[in-house]
Design an enzyme around this catalytic site. Structure first.
Site, PDB file in Angstrom:
ATOM      1  N   SER A  48      56.681  43.160  75.910  1.00  0.00           N
ATOM      2  CA  SER A  48      56.420  41.778  75.487  1.00  0.00           C
ATOM      3  C   SER A  48      55.026  41.324  75.914  1.00  0.00           C
ATOM      4  O   SER A  48      54.354  40.575  75.187  1.00  0.00           O
ATOM      5  CB  SER A  48      57.475  40.840  76.069  1.00  0.00           C
ATOM      6  N   HIS A  89      52.334  42.434  73.508  1.00  0.00           N
ATOM      7  CA  HIS A  89      52.157  41.597  72.317  1.00  0.00           C
ATOM      8  C   HIS A  89      51.081  40.536  72.545  1.00  0.00           C
ATOM      9  O   HIS A  89      50.408  40.105  71.607  1.00  0.00           O
ATOM     10  CB  HIS A  89      53.477  40.910  71.936  1.00  0.00           C
ATOM     11  N   CYS A 113      56.248  45.560  80.764  1.00  0.00           N
ATOM     12  CA  CYS A 113      57.111  45.296  79.616  1.00  0.00           C
ATOM     13  C   CYS A 113      56.294  45.183  78.329  1.00  0.00           C
ATOM     14  O   CYS A 113      55.154  44.715  78.339  1.00  0.00           O
ATOM     15  CB  CYS A 113      57.894  44.008  79.853  1.00  0.00           C
ATOM     16  N   HIS A 159      56.030  39.179  83.512  1.00  0.00           N
ATOM     17  CA  HIS A 159      57.145  38.226  83.520  1.00  0.00           C
ATOM     18  C   HIS A 159      58.424  38.852  84.072  1.00  0.00           C
ATOM     19  O   HIS A 159      59.499  38.281  83.943  1.00  0.00           O
ATOM     20  CB  HIS A 159      57.400  37.728  82.094  1.00  0.00           C
ATOM     21  N   CYS A 198      64.091  40.941  83.432  1.00  0.00           N
ATOM     22  CA  CYS A 198      63.800  41.042  82.000  1.00  0.00           C
ATOM     23  C   CYS A 198      64.571  42.174  81.341  1.00  0.00           C
ATOM     24  O   CYS A 198      65.504  41.942  80.602  1.00  0.00           O
ATOM     25  CB  CYS A 198      62.307  41.187  81.733  1.00  0.00           C
TER      26      CYS A 198
END
Length: 368
Positions: A43, A46, A41, A62, A169
């Site tokens: 995220s 980041h 993912c 996650h 997610c």
């Protein structure tokens, strides 16, 4: 202690490093899960770039699913052998937000999760004798994880675990944003900026809600083909005339709902322009921490446009994850089609390179 392999970040802007680490057994209220699959993912990226600040060294990942192999004292909802998909917003069921129908904002778990620790203030993973912090309270780029019981959502054992991982997610965030945050209604028009894993699921959510005009916008032509397959009625390659084209497809007004799933300020600002007067802009993509966005107050006042954030699709994981999987069983939710490529844990840097190039809808790390 259990010796495991995990992909660790030692500092921002460095590659993932697959190492042998030590995992503690579950304490009171915790369980240990053998990870079967973990989604790749944006995220997590980041954290790699430093746009999301996080204690280091850390283990990211996650979006995962697996099998419960140990339970701590006081665990009564989860048992050994359960197949589970994982939630990175565990909820206590008792705080103000849980009691007001917003378990995704649970105040009991929010602070420790973003500090990379469990409720007692310590992590469960160690490397070279030093603590390793859990991103989103999980850290699924690892063979095994020790996490709160509340992070585990039991699922039927006939559901493929690599499919179940995505529910935690991409599916929850995207489908939930359309159904639960924005409350898209039958016959409405929707524009989605970004056709990655989350954006494709916003499109799926809009289809489920009965939207009749669904416009996907991206810079990648391959993503446009994916968007069509997931239910977009129109696809646009982003450019200077994007807003005008959206307006031309929506009777000159703009879309009833615009979703920004990338996390870029300029797209958030453009999304507001593409939203019709009285319509709703929903911000789904995660922006780098501290990013300013210019959403002019005068425009909001004079046009009665609504801007709303969507955190984890406003879902209630215990309620919604099993429902999403029932939709999958019924053929109403495309999950197998989201998985473009599978990788081993030692291919994690390659998996992120593919994600950044736009080659995949969703890559997934699969464990033996």
């Amino acid at each position: 202690m259990r010796s495991i392999q995990a992909a660790i970040l030692t500092e921002p802007n460095t590659p993932f490093k697959v190492v042998q680490a030590e995992l503690m057994p579950p304490k009171t209220g915790e369980v240990q899960v053998k990870i079967a699959a973990s989604g790749v993912c944006h995220s997590d990226w980041h954290v790699v770039t430093g746009d999301t600040k996080h204690p280091m060294p850390c283990i990211t990942g996650h979006e995962g699913a697996g099998v419960v192999v140990a339970v701590g004292e006081g665990v009564n909802r989860i048992k050994m052998g359960d197949h589970v998909t994982l939630s990175w917003t565990p909820d206590c069921g008792e705080c103000f937000y849980c009691q007001h129908g917003q378990p995704n904002l649970c105040e009991t778990y929010t602070e420790p999760i973003w500090q990379g620790v469990m409720l007692d203030g310590t992590p469960r993973l160690y490397w070279n004798g030093e603590p390793v912090y859990h991103y989103c309270g999980l850290g699924t780029f690892s063979e095994y994880i020790t996490i709160p019981e509340q992070s585990c959502i039991p699922i039927d054992k006939d559901i493929p675990l690599k499919v179940a991982a995505l529910v935690g997610c991409a599916v929850a965030t995207g489908v939930g944003a359309a159904l639960y945050t924005a409350h898209v209604q039958p016959g409405e028009s929707v524009a989605v900026y970004g056709a990655g894993g989350v954006g494709l699921n916003v499109i799926q959510g809009a289809v489920l809600a009965g939207a009749t005009t669904i416009i996907a916008i991206d810079t990648n032509q391959e993503k446009m083909l994916m968007a069509k397959a997931f239910g977009a009625t129109h696809t646009l390659i982003a450019g200077n005339d994007t807003v005008k084209t959206i307006q031309s497809l929506t009777h000159g007004r703009g879309a009833d709902h615009v979703f920004e799933s990338v996390g870029l300020a300029r797209l958030q600002e453009e999304g507001l322009e593409a939203t019709r007067p009285g319509g709703k802009l929903t911000l789904v993509g995660l922006s780098p921490m501290g990013t300013p966005t210019n959403l002019p107050g005068a425009v909001l006042t004079r046009t009665e446009k609504t801007v709303k954030g969507s955190y984890y699709g406003s879902v209630s994981p215990k309620r919604d994850f099993p429902n999403f999987l029932e939709m999958y069983r019924a053929g109403r939710l495309k999950l197998d089609e989201l998985i473009s490529r599978e990788y081993r844990l030692d291919q994690i840097n390659e998996a992120y390179a593919d994600m950044l190039s736009g080659q995949v809808a969703r890559g997934i790390i699969v464990f033996d």
